[in-house]
Write an enzyme that holds these catalytic residues in place. Structure first.
Site, PDB file in Angstrom:
ATOM      1  N   GLU A  30     -12.290 -71.319-156.562  1.00  0.00           N
ATOM      2  CA  GLU A  30     -11.982 -72.227-155.443  1.00  0.00           C
ATOM      3  C   GLU A  30     -10.527 -72.069-154.993  1.00  0.00           C
ATOM      4  OE1 GLU A  30     -13.902 -73.808-153.712  1.00  0.00           O
ATOM      5  OE2 GLU A  30     -15.719 -74.184-154.874  1.00  0.00           O
TER       6      GLU A  30
ATOM      7  N   SER B  65      -9.620 -63.451-153.778  1.00  0.00           N
ATOM      8  CA  SER B  65      -8.670 -64.277-153.033  1.00  0.00           C
ATOM      9  C   SER B  65      -8.667 -63.946-151.551  1.00  0.00           C
ATOM     10  CB  SER B  65      -7.251 -64.088-153.598  1.00  0.00           C
ATOM     11  OG  SER B  65      -7.225 -64.476-154.947  1.00  0.00           O
TER      12      SER B  65
HETATM   13  P1  TGC Z   1      -7.112 -67.159-141.772  1.00  0.00           P
HETATM   14  O1  TGC Z   1      -6.955 -65.907-140.955  1.00  0.00           O
HETATM   15  O2  TGC Z   1      -5.970 -68.097-141.948  1.00  0.00           O
HETATM   16  O3  TGC Z   1      -8.347 -68.006-141.170  1.00  0.00           O
HETATM   17  C1  TGC Z   1      -9.585 -67.420-140.895  1.00  0.00           C
HETATM   18  C2  TGC Z   1     -10.440 -68.490-140.221  1.00  0.00           C
HETATM   19  O4  TGC Z   1     -10.713 -69.541-141.149  1.00  0.00           O
HETATM   20  C3  TGC Z   1     -10.119 -70.787-140.703  1.00  0.00           C
HETATM   21  N1  TGC Z   1      -9.575 -71.427-141.902  1.00  0.00           N
HETATM   22  C4  TGC Z   1     -10.137 -72.528-142.436  1.00  0.00           C
HETATM   23  N2  TGC Z   1     -11.155 -73.281-142.022  1.00  0.00           N
HETATM   24  C5  TGC Z   1     -11.473 -74.338-142.780  1.00  0.00           C
HETATM   25  N3  TGC Z   1     -10.827 -74.638-143.926  1.00  0.00           N
HETATM   26  C6  TGC Z   1      -9.802 -73.885-144.371  1.00  0.00           C
HETATM   27  N4  TGC Z   1      -9.214 -74.192-145.526  1.00  0.00           N
HETATM   28  C7  TGC Z   1      -9.411 -72.776-143.621  1.00  0.00           C
HETATM   29  N5  TGC Z   1      -8.458 -71.808-143.771  1.00  0.00           N
HETATM   30  C8  TGC Z   1      -8.575 -70.997-142.703  1.00  0.00           C
HETATM   31  C9  TGC Z   1      -9.075 -70.376-139.685  1.00  0.00           C
HETATM   32  O5  TGC Z   1      -8.854 -71.408-138.761  1.00  0.00           O
HETATM   33  C10 TGC Z   1      -9.753 -69.184-139.034  1.00  0.00           C
HETATM   34  O6  TGC Z   1     -10.797 -69.656-138.194  1.00  0.00           O
HETATM   35  P2  TGC Z   1     -11.224 -68.886-136.821  1.00  0.00           P
HETATM   36  O7  TGC Z   1     -12.479 -69.556-136.383  1.00  0.00           O
HETATM   37  O8  TGC Z   1     -10.073 -69.064-135.914  1.00  0.00           O
HETATM   38  O9  TGC Z   1     -11.423 -67.427-137.202  1.00  0.00           O
HETATM   39  O10 TGC Z   1      -7.678 -66.778-143.184  1.00  0.00           O
HETATM   40  P3  TGC Z   1      -7.147 -65.706-144.209  1.00  0.00           P
HETATM   41  O11 TGC Z   1      -8.091 -64.544-144.247  1.00  0.00           O
HETATM   42  O12 TGC Z   1      -5.683 -65.428-143.956  1.00  0.00           O
HETATM   43  O13 TGC Z   1      -7.336 -66.467-145.594  1.00  0.00           O
HETATM   44  C11 TGC Z   1      -6.549 -67.482-146.000  1.00  0.00           C
HETATM   45  C12 TGC Z   1      -6.805 -67.787-147.515  1.00  0.00           C
HETATM   46  C13 TGC Z   1      -6.176 -66.741-148.419  1.00  0.00           C
HETATM   47  C14 TGC Z   1      -6.165 -69.143-147.765  1.00  0.00           C
HETATM   48  C15 TGC Z   1      -8.335 -67.839-147.796  1.00  0.00           C
HETATM   49  O14 TGC Z   1      -8.907 -66.597-147.695  1.00  0.00           O
HETATM   50  C16 TGC Z   1      -8.649 -68.425-149.166  1.00  0.00           C
HETATM   51  O15 TGC Z   1      -8.732 -69.628-149.327  1.00  0.00           O
HETATM   52  N6  TGC Z   1      -8.864 -67.554-150.213  1.00  0.00           N
HETATM   53  C17 TGC Z   1      -9.355 -68.006-151.502  1.00  0.00           C
HETATM   54  C18 TGC Z   1     -10.815 -67.668-151.631  1.00  0.00           C
HETATM   55  C19 TGC Z   1     -11.555 -68.668-152.460  1.00  0.00           C
HETATM   56  O16 TGC Z   1     -11.130 -69.782-152.701  1.00  0.00           O
HETATM   57  N7  TGC Z   1     -12.777 -68.329-152.862  1.00  0.00           N
HETATM   58  C20 TGC Z   1     -13.622 -69.245-153.552  1.00  0.00           C
HETATM   59  C21 TGC Z   1     -15.042 -68.730-153.632  1.00  0.00           C
HETATM   60  S1  TGC Z   1     -16.261 -69.961-154.027  1.00  0.00           S
HETATM   61  C22 TGC Z   1     -15.931 -70.426-155.589  1.00  0.00           C
HETATM   62  O17 TGC Z   1     -14.976 -70.061-156.179  1.00  0.00           O
HETATM   63  C23 TGC Z   1     -16.903 -71.361-156.219  1.00  0.00           C
HETATM   64  S2  TGC Z   1     -16.496 -71.736-157.837  1.00  0.00           S
HETATM   65  C24 TGC Z   1     -17.725 -72.711-158.395  1.00  0.00           C
HETATM   66  C25 TGC Z   1     -17.398 -74.171-158.338  1.00  0.00           C
HETATM   67  O18 TGC Z   1     -16.822 -74.672-157.378  1.00  0.00           O
HETATM   68  O19 TGC Z   1     -17.716 -74.845-159.276  1.00  0.00           O
HETATM   69  P1  FAD Z   2      -8.006 -61.764-157.377  1.00  0.00           P
HETATM   70  O1  FAD Z   2      -8.146 -62.197-155.970  1.00  0.00           O
HETATM   71  O2  FAD Z   2      -8.151 -60.321-157.683  1.00  0.00           O
HETATM   72  O3  FAD Z   2      -6.609 -62.274-157.941  1.00  0.00           O
HETATM   73  C1  FAD Z   2      -6.001 -61.740-159.116  1.00  0.00           C
HETATM   74  C2  FAD Z   2      -4.624 -62.359-159.239  1.00  0.00           C
HETATM   75  O4  FAD Z   2      -3.845 -62.008-158.100  1.00  0.00           O
HETATM   76  C3  FAD Z   2      -4.648 -63.899-159.254  1.00  0.00           C
HETATM   77  O5  FAD Z   2      -3.649 -64.394-160.101  1.00  0.00           O
HETATM   78  C4  FAD Z   2      -4.307 -64.250-157.819  1.00  0.00           C
HETATM   79  O6  FAD Z   2      -3.745 -65.547-157.665  1.00  0.00           O
HETATM   80  C5  FAD Z   2      -3.307 -63.166-157.502  1.00  0.00           C
HETATM   81  N1  FAD Z   2      -3.159 -62.970-156.060  1.00  0.00           N
HETATM   82  C6  FAD Z   2      -4.137 -62.714-155.161  1.00  0.00           C
HETATM   83  N2  FAD Z   2      -3.628 -62.639-153.923  1.00  0.00           N
HETATM   84  C7  FAD Z   2      -2.278 -62.848-154.047  1.00  0.00           C
HETATM   85  C8  FAD Z   2      -1.196 -62.891-153.135  1.00  0.00           C
HETATM   86  N3  FAD Z   2      -1.383 -62.729-151.820  1.00  0.00           N
HETATM   87  N4  FAD Z   2       0.042 -63.127-153.627  1.00  0.00           N
HETATM   88  C9  FAD Z   2       0.251 -63.321-154.953  1.00  0.00           C
HETATM   89  N5  FAD Z   2      -0.747 -63.300-155.864  1.00  0.00           N
HETATM   90  C10 FAD Z   2      -1.990 -63.060-155.414  1.00  0.00           C
HETATM   91  N6  FAD Z   2     -17.108 -67.168-156.105  1.00  0.00           N
HETATM   92  C11 FAD Z   2     -18.085 -67.452-155.209  1.00  0.00           C
HETATM   93  O7  FAD Z   2     -18.081 -66.960-154.087  1.00  0.00           O
HETATM   94  N7  FAD Z   2     -19.102 -68.297-155.550  1.00  0.00           N
HETATM   95  C12 FAD Z   2     -19.199 -68.880-156.768  1.00  0.00           C
HETATM   96  O8  FAD Z   2     -20.135 -69.642-157.029  1.00  0.00           O
HETATM   97  C13 FAD Z   2     -18.180 -68.594-157.739  1.00  0.00           C
HETATM   98  N8  FAD Z   2     -18.272 -69.108-158.990  1.00  0.00           N
HETATM   99  C14 FAD Z   2     -17.347 -68.721-159.935  1.00  0.00           C
HETATM  100  C15 FAD Z   2     -17.522 -69.144-161.261  1.00  0.00           C
HETATM  101  C16 FAD Z   2     -16.624 -68.732-162.246  1.00  0.00           C
HETATM  102  C17 FAD Z   2     -16.838 -69.142-163.664  1.00  0.00           C
HETATM  103  C18 FAD Z   2     -15.500 -67.923-161.888  1.00  0.00           C
HETATM  104  C19 FAD Z   2     -14.513 -67.512-162.933  1.00  0.00           C
HETATM  105  C20 FAD Z   2     -15.338 -67.498-160.580  1.00  0.00           C
HETATM  106  C21 FAD Z   2     -16.262 -67.886-159.596  1.00  0.00           C
HETATM  107  N9  FAD Z   2     -16.156 -67.414-158.278  1.00  0.00           N
HETATM  108  C22 FAD Z   2     -17.131 -67.715-157.354  1.00  0.00           C
HETATM  109  C23 FAD Z   2     -15.120 -66.439-157.930  1.00  0.00           C
HETATM  110  C24 FAD Z   2     -13.751 -67.046-157.668  1.00  0.00           C
HETATM  111  O9  FAD Z   2     -13.708 -67.751-156.473  1.00  0.00           O
HETATM  112  C25 FAD Z   2     -12.736 -65.901-157.673  1.00  0.00           C
HETATM  113  O10 FAD Z   2     -12.636 -65.444-159.002  1.00  0.00           O
HETATM  114  C26 FAD Z   2     -11.372 -66.324-157.146  1.00  0.00           C
HETATM  115  O11 FAD Z   2     -11.438 -66.579-155.758  1.00  0.00           O
HETATM  116  C27 FAD Z   2     -10.292 -65.275-157.420  1.00  0.00           C
HETATM  117  O12 FAD Z   2     -10.704 -64.008-157.065  1.00  0.00           O
HETATM  118  P2  FAD Z   2     -10.558 -62.755-158.105  1.00  0.00           P
HETATM  119  O13 FAD Z   2     -11.130 -63.195-159.402  1.00  0.00           O
HETATM  120  O14 FAD Z   2     -11.131 -61.586-157.426  1.00  0.00           O
HETATM  121  O15 FAD Z   2      -9.014 -62.604-158.319  1.00  0.00           O
END
Ligand code: TGC
Ligand code: FAD
Length: 391
Positions: free
Chosen positions: A370, A143
């Site tokens: 995501e 996250s």
């Molecule tokens: P923060 O300090 O607020 O911002 C850092 C920089 O990022 C910019 N920014 C964004 N830009 C575009 N879109 C957004 N949604 C943005 N949110 C922030 C911001 O303007 C800043 O830019 P700069 O140039 O000024 O530095 O960021 P933070 O570190 O406090 O993080 C905010 C948070 C928690 C929302 C973010 O880290 C987050 O979304 N965490 C979740 C991570 C996540 O979703 N991971 C997914 C990995 S990929 C995946 O799961 C693929 S699954 C496979 C499939 O899709 O099928």
């Molecule tokens: P954590 O971040 O450790 O979170 C654990 C729990 O804590 C969650 O309930 C979360 O909501 C909670 N939590 C975290 N922060 C806070 C907060 N500030 N306040 C309250 N609660 C909080 N990632 C990629 O980069 N690329 C990929 O292609 C990709 N594919 C994936 C495919 C699968 C099948 C899965 C399961 C995951 C994939 N991911 C990928 C990873 C995915 O994006 C992460 O699992 C996701 O972002 C959550 O991270 P984590 O599992 O480390 O959970």
């Protein structure tokens, strides 16, 4: 009888072109996904099956379909969403393949890459001949990707990468990995294109999954991986890079999750007509009808929300906070629908003869990846209050 999506006539809000594209993807899912998906789920999807599916999706123009140039189809955002919905009605893993390829790996190169990088990778990726993955998450930082430990340091003209990425969709199948790393000299986050087979780069497959089994998930291990200076994505040097890619994929999930829910509801509606309990069809009981009505309601509200967000995206005004709202609602409701449908099917609901528990198990991953539901709640909370509660 009226189908759930006919109740509100949402269909009328689509153009003929959008409906045609949606129908073409639905046929692909009927022909290529439904007959095999239970086996893929039971056995785990093989790398060769991923390659075959990618080639077929490429022929249909689904890979990077909302991008322009470089062999991409250049459709509108709503069409991309509808394609995700139909693919996920088959299985979330198949939608994941298309999301990761088009919205994460290709989008990163398309948006932040050099012209040379775009020419080298995008046409083959659009055709499904080359597969990409997207490495942001690490074992200790999901996250909160800002904490990433994967490190890139300069060595002469080269870059050297060390670190581990976790849970990476198609990591062990991919021809190219988009790897996000923190640079040792200036602390900036940059994206690197790491071709498969680069010395020091391995991608072990993650096993024993109970969700997203029709999808390959891997670790990426980088040990002294030496890359030329041309491997870095030149147009971004902060977390804005990967987070912009996430906006694209999350948008697809807003539609996609509803496809899984719709498939569950269709299975439940068909089941209640033939299953008799206490000498009457299950469909004739008030409790059953209340469940069905509530699920149809949520499905259509979610569809209207998705379409609204799609029209905003096509107008160029969609914000990340709005995408969070859509992802939070539609995945949460889709999972609730899948679980409710499972109750209606009784014991039959726990088997792969029916799609409901497969979809429900998949949606557990979709709820987490995501951006978890909690992350999206906090994004919305920050928009509402002006206060960041992430840390
Ligand atoms: P923060 O300090 O607020 O911002 C850092 C920089 O990022 C910019 N920014 C964004 N830009 C575009 N879109 C957004 N949604 C943005 N949110 C922030 C911001 O303007 C800043 O830019 P700069 O140039 O000024 O530095 O960021 P933070 O570190 O406090 O993080 C905010 C948070 C928690 C929302 C973010 O880290 C987050 O979304 N965490 C979740 C991570 C996540 O979703 N991971 C997914 C990995 S990929 C995946 O799961 C693929 S699954 C496979 C499939 O899709 O099928
Ligand atoms: P954590 O971040 O450790 O979170 C654990 C729990 O804590 C969650 O309930 C979360 O909501 C909670 N939590 C975290 N922060 C806070 C907060 N500030 N306040 C309250 N609660 C909080 N990632 C990629 O980069 N690329 C990929 O292609 C990709 N594919 C994936 C495919 C699968 C099948 C899965 C399961 C995951 C994939 N991911 C990928 C990873 C995915 O994006 C992460 O699992 C996701 O972002 C959550 O991270 P984590 O599992 O480390 O959970």
């Amino acid at each position: 009888m009226t189908t759930p999506l006919e109740l509100l006539s949402v269909e009328h809000l689509l153009s003929e072109e959008e409906r045609d594209l949606r129908d073409a993807v639905a046929h692909f899912v009927d022909d290529r996904v439904r007959p095999s998906v239970a086996d893929w789920y039971e056995d785990g999807l093989s790398s060769s099956a991923v390659r075959e599916l990618a080639l077929e999706a490429g022929k249909l123009g689904l890979l990077g379909m909302h991008l322009t140039g470089y062999g991409c189809a250049g459709t509108n955002a709503v069409s991309y969403g509808l394609a995700c919905m139909e693919l996920e009605a088959g299985d979330s893993g198949v939608r994941s393949l298309v999301s990761v390829q088009g919205s994460l790996a290709m989008f990163a190169i398309w948006k932040f890459g050099s012209e040379e990088q775009k020419q080298q990778w995008l046409p083959g990726m659009a055709a499904g001949e080359l597969i990409g993955c997207f490495g942001l998450t690490e074992p200790d930082f999901g996250s909160n990707p800002a904490g990433m430990r994967t490190c890139a340091r300069r060595d002469g003209d080269d870059w050297v990468l060390d670190g581990t990425k976790m849970w990476i969709t198609n990591g062990s199948v991919a021809d190219v990995a988009v790897v996000w790393a923190r640079c040792a000299d200036d602390g900036a986050v940059r994206g690197f294109l790491v071709p498969a087979g680069t010395p020091g780069f391995t991608a072990p497959k993650i096993g024993k999954k109970l969700s997203l089994r029709a999808s390959v998930t891997s670790e990426l291990v980088l040990e002294g991986v030496r890359l030329p200076s041309s491997a870095v994505l030149p147009e971004v040097s902060s977390l804005r890079g990967p987070l912009s890619c996430l906006n694209e994929a999350r948008f697809g999930i807003v539609f996609g999750a509803l496809g899984a829910a719709r498939d569950c509801l269709a299975a439940a509606l068909s089941y209640v007509q033939t299953r008799e309990v206490f000498d009457k069809p299950l469909a004739s009981f008030q409790l059953t009808q209340a469940k069905l009505a509530d699920m149809a309601l949520e499905l259509q509200k979610g569809y209207l929300l998705a379409l609204h967000l799609g029209r905003l995206k096509d107008d160029g005004t969609l914000t990340p906070q709005q995408v969070s709202l859509g992802k939070l609602n539609n995945v949460r409701e889709a999972l609730a629908i899948a679980r409710e449908c499972r109750t209606i099917l009784g014991a039959n609901g726990i088997t792969l003869e029916y799609p409901v528990l497969r979809h429900a198990n998949n949606l557990e991953s979709v709820l987490t990846y995501e951006g978890t539901s909690e992350v999206h709640q906090l994004v919305i909370g920050q928009a509402l209050t002006g206060q960041s509660a992430f840390s």
